[in-house]
Design a protein around this motif. Structure first.
Motif, PDB file in Angstrom:
ATOM      1  N   ASN A  17       0.858  -1.179   0.000  1.00 28.44           N
ATOM      2  CA  ASN A  17       0.000   0.000   0.000  1.00 28.44           C
ATOM      3  C   ASN A  17       0.896   1.232   0.000  1.00 28.44           C
ATOM      4  OD1 ASN A  17       0.789   0.387   2.726  1.00 28.44           O
ATOM      5  ND2 ASN A  17      -1.012  -0.656   3.485  1.00 28.44           N
ATOM      6  N   ASP A  18       0.316   2.393  -0.224  1.00 33.16           N
ATOM      7  CA  ASP A  18       1.134   3.606  -0.229  1.00 33.16           C
ATOM      8  C   ASP A  18       1.246   4.165   1.184  1.00 33.16           C
ATOM      9  OD1 ASP A  18      -1.198   5.124   0.294  1.00 33.16           O
ATOM     10  OD2 ASP A  18      -1.390   5.794  -1.787  1.00 33.16           O
ATOM     11  N   ARG A  19       1.879   5.300   1.317  1.00 32.35           N
ATOM     12  CA  ARG A  19       2.122   5.892   2.652  1.00 32.35           C
ATOM     13  C   ARG A  19       0.836   6.204   3.406  1.00 32.35           C
ATOM     14  NH1 ARG A  19       6.684   8.764  -0.112  1.00 32.35           N
ATOM     15  NH2 ARG A  19       8.557   7.840   0.791  1.00 32.35           N
ATOM     16  N   ASP A  20      -0.262   6.395   2.673  1.00 36.21           N
ATOM     17  CA  ASP A  20      -1.547   6.687   3.307  1.00 36.21           C
ATOM     18  C   ASP A  20      -2.403   5.436   3.486  1.00 36.21           C
ATOM     19  OD1 ASP A  20      -1.012   9.469   3.415  1.00 36.21           O
ATOM     20  OD2 ASP A  20      -1.629   9.670   1.317  1.00 36.21           O
ATOM     21  N   GLY A  21      -1.852   4.266   3.147  1.00 40.50           N
ATOM     22  CA  GLY A  21      -2.590   3.018   3.273  1.00 40.50           C
ATOM     23  C   GLY A  21      -3.464   2.693   2.084  1.00 40.50           C
ATOM     24  N   ASN A  22      -3.403   3.476   1.024  1.00 37.70           N
ATOM     25  CA  ASN A  22      -4.251   3.269  -0.157  1.00 37.70           C
ATOM     26  C   ASN A  22      -3.766   2.090  -0.997  1.00 37.70           C
ATOM     27  OD1 ASN A  22      -5.931   5.517   0.346  1.00 37.70           O
ATOM     28  ND2 ASN A  22      -4.368   6.857  -0.522  1.00 37.70           N
ATOM     29  N   ILE A  23      -4.732   1.349  -1.520  1.00 40.74           N
ATOM     30  CA  ILE A  23      -4.430   0.242  -2.432  1.00 40.74           C
ATOM     31  C   ILE A  23      -5.188   0.394  -3.750  1.00 40.74           C
ATOM     32  CG2 ILE A  23      -3.836  -1.397  -0.609  1.00 40.74           C
ATOM     33  CD1 ILE A  23      -6.666  -2.620  -1.016  1.00 40.74           C
ATOM     34  N   ASP A  24      -5.627   1.621  -4.044  1.00 34.91           N
ATOM     35  CA  ASP A  24      -6.427   1.850  -5.241  1.00 34.91           C
ATOM     36  C   ASP A  24      -5.686   1.484  -6.526  1.00 34.91           C
ATOM     37  OD1 ASP A  24      -4.668   3.963  -4.815  1.00 34.91           O
ATOM     38  OD2 ASP A  24      -6.071   5.500  -5.493  1.00 34.91           O
ATOM     39  N   TRP A  25      -4.391   1.477  -6.501  1.00 36.84           N
ATOM     40  CA  TRP A  25      -3.571   1.116  -7.659  1.00 36.84           C
ATOM     41  C   TRP A  25      -3.583  -0.390  -7.931  1.00 36.84           C
ATOM     42  CZ3 TRP A  25       0.347  -2.045  -6.009  1.00 36.84           C
ATOM     43  CH2 TRP A  25       0.634  -1.992  -4.650  1.00 36.84           C
ATOM     44  N   THR A  26      -4.216  -1.180  -7.055  1.00 33.06           N
ATOM     45  CA  THR A  26      -4.264  -2.635  -7.238  1.00 33.06           C
ATOM     46  C   THR A  26      -5.594  -3.121  -7.815  1.00 33.06           C
ATOM     47  OG1 THR A  26      -5.110  -3.102  -5.011  1.00 33.06           O
ATOM     48  CG2 THR A  26      -2.715  -3.001  -5.267  1.00 33.06           C
ATOM     49  N   ASP A  27      -6.503  -2.203  -8.158  1.00 31.18           N
ATOM     50  CA  ASP A  27      -7.804  -2.618  -8.684  1.00 31.18           C
ATOM     51  C   ASP A  27      -7.608  -3.526  -9.898  1.00 31.18           C
ATOM     52  OD1 ASP A  27      -9.182  -1.255  -6.749  1.00 31.18           O
ATOM     53  OD2 ASP A  27      -9.643   0.476  -8.021  1.00 31.18           O
ATOM     54  N   PRO A  28      -8.138  -4.745  -9.843  1.00 28.30           N
ATOM     55  CA  PRO A  28      -7.914  -5.683 -10.945  1.00 28.30           C
ATOM     56  C   PRO A  28      -8.823  -5.398 -12.138  1.00 28.30           C
ATOM     57  CG  PRO A  28      -9.273  -6.708  -9.265  1.00 28.30           C
ATOM     58  CD  PRO A  28      -8.882  -5.356  -8.735  1.00 28.30           C
ATOM     59  N   ASP A  29      -8.291  -5.681 -13.318  1.00 29.17           N
ATOM     60  CA  ASP A  29      -9.151  -5.657 -14.499  1.00 29.17           C
ATOM     61  C   ASP A  29      -9.963  -6.957 -14.500  1.00 29.17           C
ATOM     62  OD1 ASP A  29      -7.434  -7.664 -15.398  1.00 29.17           O
ATOM     63  OD2 ASP A  29      -6.528  -6.442 -16.951  1.00 29.17           O
ATOM     64  N   GLU A  30     -10.805  -7.131 -15.507  1.00 27.11           N
ATOM     65  CA  GLU A  30     -11.713  -8.285 -15.537  1.00 27.11           C
ATOM     66  C   GLU A  30     -10.959  -9.623 -15.563  1.00 27.11           C
ATOM     67  OE1 GLU A  30     -14.979  -9.584 -18.661  1.00 27.11           O
ATOM     68  OE2 GLU A  30     -15.526  -7.738 -17.594  1.00 27.11           O
ATOM     69  N   GLU A  31      -9.904  -9.702 -16.366  1.00 21.18           N
ATOM     70  CA  GLU A  31      -9.123 -10.942 -16.475  1.00 21.18           C
ATOM     71  C   GLU A  31      -8.481 -11.317 -15.136  1.00 21.18           C
ATOM     72  OE1 GLU A  31      -5.235 -12.579 -18.957  1.00 21.18           O
ATOM     73  OE2 GLU A  31      -5.386 -10.442 -18.447  1.00 21.18           O
ATOM     74  N   LEU A  32      -7.871 -10.341 -14.485  1.00 19.32           N
ATOM     75  CA  LEU A  32      -7.215 -10.606 -13.206  1.00 19.32           C
ATOM     76  C   LEU A  32      -8.240 -10.917 -12.122  1.00 19.32           C
ATOM     77  CD1 LEU A  32      -4.606 -10.798 -11.600  1.00 19.32           C
ATOM     78  CD2 LEU A  32      -4.738  -8.302 -11.249  1.00 19.32           C
ATOM     79  N   HIS A  33      -9.349 -10.213 -12.138  1.00 17.92           N
ATOM     80  CA  HIS A  33     -10.402 -10.478 -11.143  1.00 17.92           C
ATOM     81  C   HIS A  33     -10.914 -11.908 -11.287  1.00 17.92           C
ATOM     82  CE1 HIS A  33     -13.387  -9.631  -8.182  1.00 17.92           C
ATOM     83  NE2 HIS A  33     -13.275  -8.331  -8.287  1.00 17.92           N
ATOM     84  N   GLN A  34     -11.127 -12.362 -12.516  1.00 20.03           N
ATOM     85  CA  GLN A  34     -11.593 -13.737 -12.718  1.00 20.03           C
ATOM     86  C   GLN A  34     -10.551 -14.732 -12.225  1.00 20.03           C
ATOM     87  OE1 GLN A  34     -14.808 -14.701 -13.897  1.00 20.03           O
ATOM     88  NE2 GLN A  34     -13.999 -16.466 -12.772  1.00 20.03           N
ATOM     89  N   PHE A  35      -9.280 -14.448 -12.469  1.00 24.20           N
ATOM     90  CA  PHE A  35      -8.206 -15.304 -11.965  1.00 24.20           C
ATOM     91  C   PHE A  35      -8.286 -15.412 -10.445  1.00 24.20           C
ATOM     92  CE2 PHE A  35      -3.998 -15.846 -10.128  1.00 24.20           C
ATOM     93  CZ  PHE A  35      -3.550 -16.992 -10.771  1.00 24.20           C
ATOM     94  N   HIS A  36      -8.468 -14.266  -9.768  1.00 27.73           N
ATOM     95  CA  HIS A  36      -8.576 -14.272  -8.305  1.00 27.73           C
ATOM     96  C   HIS A  36      -9.833 -15.021  -7.843  1.00 27.73           C
ATOM     97  CE1 HIS A  36      -5.072 -12.018  -7.259  1.00 27.73           C
ATOM     98  NE2 HIS A  36      -5.423 -10.986  -7.994  1.00 27.73           N
ATOM     99  N   ASN A  37     -10.929 -14.865  -8.546  1.00 28.75           N
ATOM    100  CA  ASN A  37     -12.141 -15.614  -8.206  1.00 28.75           C
ATOM    101  C   ASN A  37     -11.872 -17.115  -8.272  1.00 28.75           C
ATOM    102  OD1 ASN A  37     -13.355 -13.093  -8.163  1.00 28.75           O
ATOM    103  ND2 ASN A  37     -15.004 -13.643  -9.550  1.00 28.75           N
TER     104      ASN A  37
END
Length: 183
Positions: A17-37
């Motif tokens: 995460n970044d210095r503020d705890g944000n993880i918005d840069w990790t939002d998966p696209d559809e292909e990656l999200h399906q892989f995680h599912n």
């Protein structure tokens, strides 16, 4: 014995995460999200630190009506999956979760010895407490093309090195996955 994997999105410079705890840069696209599912579906147990549990519990059981089918699928998987939440401050957990307040290392050892499936650890702080004890069997790093310059590191400071073997690489549209197994 159950295998414990540590799957995590990480910046090119090694932060989850970044210095503020944000993880918005990790939002998966559809292909990656399906892989995680698909990956999540195969797990027996998902281990969560407090912050990861709160983040997941805030969103997935209450996803918006306009969420994609892949997101809806993950919401169902997450709420139904057996979870163990490690926290000294939470007093209750929901959605098929068990709360453990003390000694994460011993509890994870016990959980590993009770089966032969796969568990994952979610949360960098929880993983940091397990890594020095050799409890992580596999690291699945999803490396994003971003340099954060600070934040929470993927790995804690260690007294000794951990020898790993590269088992797989996979290129997605938005990240590269490196899968390492402990020797």
């Amino acid at each position: 014995m159950r295998k414990l994997i540590y799957p995590y999105g990480v910046s090119l410079d090694g932060y989850v995460n970044d210095r503020d705890g944000n993880i918005d840069w990790t939002d998966p696209d559809e292909e990656l999200h399906q892989f995680h599912n698909d990956r999540f579906r195969e797990l027996e147990i998902s281990l969560h630190g407090r912050r990861m549990y709160e983040l997941m519990a805030e969103y997935w059981p209450h996803i918006p009506e306009d969420a994609s089918p892949i997101e809806r699928e993950f919401a169902g998987l997450w709420t139904e999956k057996r979870k163990v939440v490690f926290s000294r401050t939470l007093t209750e957990v929901h959605w098929n979760s068990t709360l453990v307040g003390e000694n994460a290392v011993e509890e994870v050892r016990r959980l590993k010895s009770e089966g032969d499936g796969v568990m994952e650890v979610g949360g960098a702080n929880l993983a940091a407490s397990l890594i020095p004890h050799g409890l992580i069997d596999e690291y699945q790093l999803f490396i994003s093309p971003v340099v954060l310059g600070g934040g929470t590191p993927l790995f804690p400071p260690l007294d000794k090195r951990i020898q790993l073997r590269l088992a797989e690489t996979r290129r997605f549209e938005t990240v590269v996955m490196l899968r390492y197994v402990a020797d």
